[in-house]
Scaffold this active site. Structure first.
Site, PDB file in Angstrom:
ATOM      1  N   LYS A 168       0.842  -1.196   0.000  1.00  0.00           N
ATOM      2  CA  LYS A 168       0.000   0.000   0.000  1.00  0.00           C
ATOM      3  C   LYS A 168       0.879   1.249   0.000  1.00  0.00           C
ATOM      4  O   LYS A 168       2.116   1.164   0.044  1.00  0.00           O
ATOM      5  CB  LYS A 168      -0.955  -0.034   1.203  1.00  0.00           C
ATOM      6  CG  LYS A 168      -1.873  -1.253   1.175  1.00  0.00           C
ATOM      7  CD  LYS A 168      -2.742  -1.339   2.404  1.00  0.00           C
ATOM      8  CE  LYS A 168      -3.867  -0.332   2.394  1.00  0.00           C
ATOM      9  NZ  LYS A 168      -4.877  -0.622   1.361  1.00  0.00           N
ATOM     10  N   ASP A 223      -6.971   2.548  -6.516  1.00  0.00           N
ATOM     11  CA  ASP A 223      -7.646   3.020  -5.308  1.00  0.00           C
ATOM     12  C   ASP A 223      -8.230   4.417  -5.496  1.00  0.00           C
ATOM     13  O   ASP A 223      -7.515   5.368  -5.809  1.00  0.00           O
ATOM     14  CB  ASP A 223      -6.660   3.031  -4.143  1.00  0.00           C
ATOM     15  CG  ASP A 223      -7.330   3.322  -2.814  1.00  0.00           C
ATOM     16  OD1 ASP A 223      -8.392   2.734  -2.539  1.00  0.00           O
ATOM     17  OD2 ASP A 223      -6.788   4.144  -2.052  1.00  0.00           O
TER      18      ASP A 223
END
Length: 289
Positions: A168, A223
């Site tokens: 991430k 995202d």
């Protein structure tokens, strides 16, 4: 309905035992004072709204540990209508009343997750897109909540930090601080992993896609992309990795997201925001003095 893997009975037993102990650490004062030991109770578990069932084994275990039985007329993954009798219980009245709240707490939460998942799955029907959960689960209840997602027709993302690699933005920030580029950092990490480990990387800008793909990842997560950027992202990936969309996915928007060509849509709300489903247990007590 697709096949559902069974929950681990030992884990279910442990969770139920802890829940019953939490609910009556020194016994049921009300049941002991007001319910005769010889009283027998029968009850019907009834759906008050439409939904999808999840948690049957957990509720059965709650009644069993309390000393009663629960017989089901349906199964996890089945859809039901308001007013439908889902199960019936019988046994000593004290045992039935002892198990009631714990069983309903588990069932209402898990049915809520299964029902919300089914709504998302229905919304993308015919697109070939998978609806997946996340790790945004209730601590200690992850196995049950992910089972409920499966019961609703969804798919499970990784179960834990030990299952797969998911890089991430915070991981990439650490790598940049160490002077590594994105491609270099991912390639270096892959060298430290077994060849069977799945590697997924999250990106939040289109320009990050190519450096990530150059490292040879298995899945790329887009995202909080706009619909237009999702379409562009899918074109840039061009089949070189599985494409997952994530970030503030709602029932009203999920169909449009599926239409961009992504392979998977992960929805944190399935487990962190599903409302409890309204179920009722109507008890009838007979006998005892």
């Amino acid at each position: 309905m697709t096949w559902l893997p069974a929950l681990d009975p030992a884990h279910v037993s442990e969770l139920v035992r802890a829940a019953l102990a939490e609910d009556a650490p020194w016994g049921d004062l009300t049941g002991g004072a007001f319910v005769p030991p010889s009283a027998i109770a029968r009850a019907q578990l009834t759906a008050r709204i439409d939904g999808t069932l999840a948690g049957a084994d957990v509720a059965t275990e709650a009644f069993a540990q309390a000393g009663a039985t629960l017989t089901w007329h349906t199964h996890d993954g089945a859809r039901f209508r308001a007013g439908e009798v889902l199960a019936e219980t019988s046994g000593p009245a004290r045992a039935v009343l002892r198990a009631e709240r714990v069983a309903l707490n588990f069932l209402q939460r898990l049915c809520g997750t299964a029902t919300l998942t089914a709504a998302f799955v229905d919304a993308v029907a015919g697109t070939g897109v998978r609806i997946a959960d996340t790790r945004k689960t209730t601590p200690g209840l992850r196995a049950l909540e992910k089972h409920a997602v499966l019961a609703g027709g969804g798919s499970n993302h990784r179960f834990s930090l030990s299952d797969a690699v998911m890089v991430k933005d915070n991981h990439l920030a650490v790598a940049r601080e160490a002077g590594l580029g994105v491609t270099e950092a991912i390639r270096a990490a892959k060298q430290r992993l077994g060849h069977t480990v799945h590697v997924e990387v999250e990106v939040d800008r289109l320009e990050q896609i190519e450096p990530v793909l150059a490292a040879g990842v298995d899945t790329i997560m887009l995202d909080n992309f706009s619909l237009a950027d999702l379409r562009t992202g899918v074109e840039l990936v061009a089949g070189r990795a599985i494409v997952e969309a994530s970030g503030t996915v709602r029932l009203e928007t999920v169909r449009a997201i599926a239409g961009t060509g992504v392979d998977v849509i992960s929805v944190g709300a399935l487990t962190h925001s599903a409302p409890a489903l309204d179920l009722g247990l109507d008890v009838h007590v007979a006998g005892g003095v």
